[in-house]
Design a protein around this motif. Structure first.
Motif, short mmCIF file in Angstrom:
data_model
loop_
_atom_site.label_atom_id
_atom_site.label_comp_id
_atom_site.label_asym_id
_atom_site.label_seq_id
_atom_site.Cartn_x
_atom_site.Cartn_y
_atom_site.Cartn_z
N ALA A 41 -24.29 73.70 -8.57
CA ALA A 41 -24.45 72.66 -7.55
C ALA A 41 -24.70 71.31 -8.20
O ALA A 41 -24.15 70.28 -7.78
CB ALA A 41 -25.59 73.02 -6.60
N LEU A 42 -25.54 71.27 -9.24
CA LEU A 42 -25.81 70.01 -9.94
C LEU A 42 -24.56 69.49 -10.65
O LEU A 42 -24.30 68.29 -10.65
CB LEU A 42 -26.95 70.20 -10.94
CG LEU A 42 -28.34 70.35 -10.32
CD1 LEU A 42 -29.35 70.71 -11.41
CD2 LEU A 42 -28.76 69.10 -9.57
N ALA A 43 -23.79 70.39 -11.25
CA ALA A 43 -22.56 69.96 -11.91
C ALA A 43 -21.56 69.42 -10.90
O ALA A 43 -20.92 68.39 -11.14
CB ALA A 43 -21.94 71.14 -12.68
N THR A 44 -21.44 70.08 -9.75
CA THR A 44 -20.54 69.60 -8.70
C THR A 44 -20.99 68.24 -8.19
O THR A 44 -20.17 67.33 -7.99
CB THR A 44 -20.50 70.62 -7.55
OG1 THR A 44 -20.07 71.88 -8.07
CG2 THR A 44 -19.54 70.18 -6.46
N TRP A 45 -22.29 68.08 -7.96
CA TRP A 45 -22.83 66.80 -7.51
C TRP A 45 -22.55 65.71 -8.55
O TRP A 45 -22.16 64.59 -8.19
CB TRP A 45 -24.33 66.93 -7.27
CG TRP A 45 -24.99 65.62 -6.97
CD1 TRP A 45 -24.96 64.92 -5.82
CD2 TRP A 45 -25.76 64.85 -7.90
NE1 TRP A 45 -25.67 63.77 -5.97
CE2 TRP A 45 -26.17 63.69 -7.22
CE3 TRP A 45 -26.14 65.03 -9.22
CZ2 TRP A 45 -26.94 62.71 -7.83
CZ3 TRP A 45 -26.91 64.05 -9.82
CH2 TRP A 45 -27.31 62.91 -9.13
N GLY A 46 -22.73 66.02 -9.83
CA GLY A 46 -22.50 65.03 -10.88
C GLY A 46 -21.05 64.59 -10.94
O GLY A 46 -20.76 63.40 -11.05
N VAL A 47 -20.12 65.52 -10.84
CA VAL A 47 -18.70 65.17 -10.86
C VAL A 47 -18.34 64.35 -9.62
O VAL A 47 -17.59 63.38 -9.70
CB VAL A 47 -17.83 66.45 -10.95
CG1 VAL A 47 -16.37 66.15 -10.71
CG2 VAL A 47 -18.01 67.11 -12.31
N ASP A 48 -18.91 64.72 -8.48
CA ASP A 48 -18.67 63.97 -7.24
C ASP A 48 -19.18 62.54 -7.36
O ASP A 48 -18.48 61.59 -6.98
CB ASP A 48 -19.33 64.68 -6.06
CG ASP A 48 -19.09 63.96 -4.76
OD1 ASP A 48 -17.90 63.75 -4.41
OD2 ASP A 48 -20.07 63.63 -4.07
N GLU A 49 -20.37 62.37 -7.89
CA GLU A 49 -20.93 61.02 -8.07
C GLU A 49 -20.08 60.21 -9.05
O GLU A 49 -19.82 59.02 -8.82
CB GLU A 49 -22.37 61.10 -8.58
CG GLU A 49 -23.35 61.51 -7.52
CD GLU A 49 -23.49 60.49 -6.41
OE1 GLU A 49 -23.58 59.28 -6.71
OE2 GLU A 49 -23.49 60.90 -5.25
N LEU A 50 -19.65 60.83 -10.12
CA LEU A 50 -18.82 60.14 -11.12
C LEU A 50 -17.50 59.68 -10.49
O LEU A 50 -17.09 58.53 -10.68
CB LEU A 50 -18.56 61.05 -12.32
CG LEU A 50 -17.68 60.47 -13.42
CD1 LEU A 50 -18.40 59.33 -14.12
CD2 LEU A 50 -17.30 61.56 -14.41
N CYS A 51 -16.87 60.56 -9.73
CA CYS A 51 -15.61 60.21 -9.08
C CYS A 51 -15.82 59.11 -8.05
O CYS A 51 -15.01 58.18 -7.95
CB CYS A 51 -14.98 61.43 -8.43
SG CYS A 51 -14.32 62.61 -9.62
N ALA A 52 -16.90 59.19 -7.28
CA ALA A 52 -17.17 58.19 -6.25
C ALA A 52 -17.41 56.82 -6.89
O ALA A 52 -16.88 55.81 -6.42
CB ALA A 52 -18.38 58.60 -5.42
N LYS A 53 -18.18 56.76 -7.97
CA LYS A 53 -18.44 55.49 -8.64
C LYS A 53 -17.18 54.94 -9.31
O LYS A 53 -16.94 53.73 -9.30
CB LYS A 53 -19.57 55.65 -9.65
CG LYS A 53 -20.90 55.85 -8.97
CD LYS A 53 -22.03 55.98 -9.96
CE LYS A 53 -23.24 56.43 -9.24
NZ LYS A 53 -24.36 55.57 -9.27
N THR A 54 -16.38 55.82 -9.86
CA THR A 54 -15.12 55.39 -10.48
C THR A 54 -14.19 54.79 -9.44
O THR A 54 -13.61 53.72 -9.65
CB THR A 54 -14.44 56.57 -11.20
OG1 THR A 54 -15.33 57.09 -12.18
CG2 THR A 54 -13.16 56.15 -11.85
N LEU A 55 -14.04 55.47 -8.31
CA LEU A 55 -13.17 54.95 -7.25
C LEU A 55 -13.72 53.66 -6.66
O LEU A 55 -12.95 52.72 -6.39
CB LEU A 55 -12.99 55.99 -6.15
CG LEU A 55 -12.05 57.14 -6.49
CD1 LEU A 55 -12.08 58.18 -5.39
CD2 LEU A 55 -10.64 56.64 -6.69
N ALA A 56 -15.03 53.58 -6.46
CA ALA A 56 -15.62 52.34 -5.94
C ALA A 56 -15.40 51.19 -6.91
O ALA A 56 -15.03 50.08 -6.49
CB ALA A 56 -17.11 52.55 -5.68
#
Length: 65
Positions: A41-56
């Protein structure tokens, strides 16, 4: 009647032909599953945050260009 017979036979098979693990092993494996679930769950959250910040950042860059 076939469904009742099937369920009855399934319970009988669980009672007589299944080897159940010891309680200590069940507890140990439950902890292992819980730890890996939290890590995943933490790894999934981390990848999601990374992708969200990259797209933003990408879209903010596009707005300024």
């Amino acid at each position: 009647m076939k469904v009742v017979n099937y369920i009855s036979e399934a319970f009988e098979e669980l009672r007589s032909n299944t080897t159940w693990p010891e309680w200590a092993e069940v507890q140990r494996l439950t902890i292992v599953v819980a730890v890996f679930s939290v890590l995943f769950a933490l790894a999934t959250w981390g990848v999601d945050e990374l992708c969200a910040k990259t797209l933003a950042g990408f879209f903010n860059w596009i707005k300024t260009v």
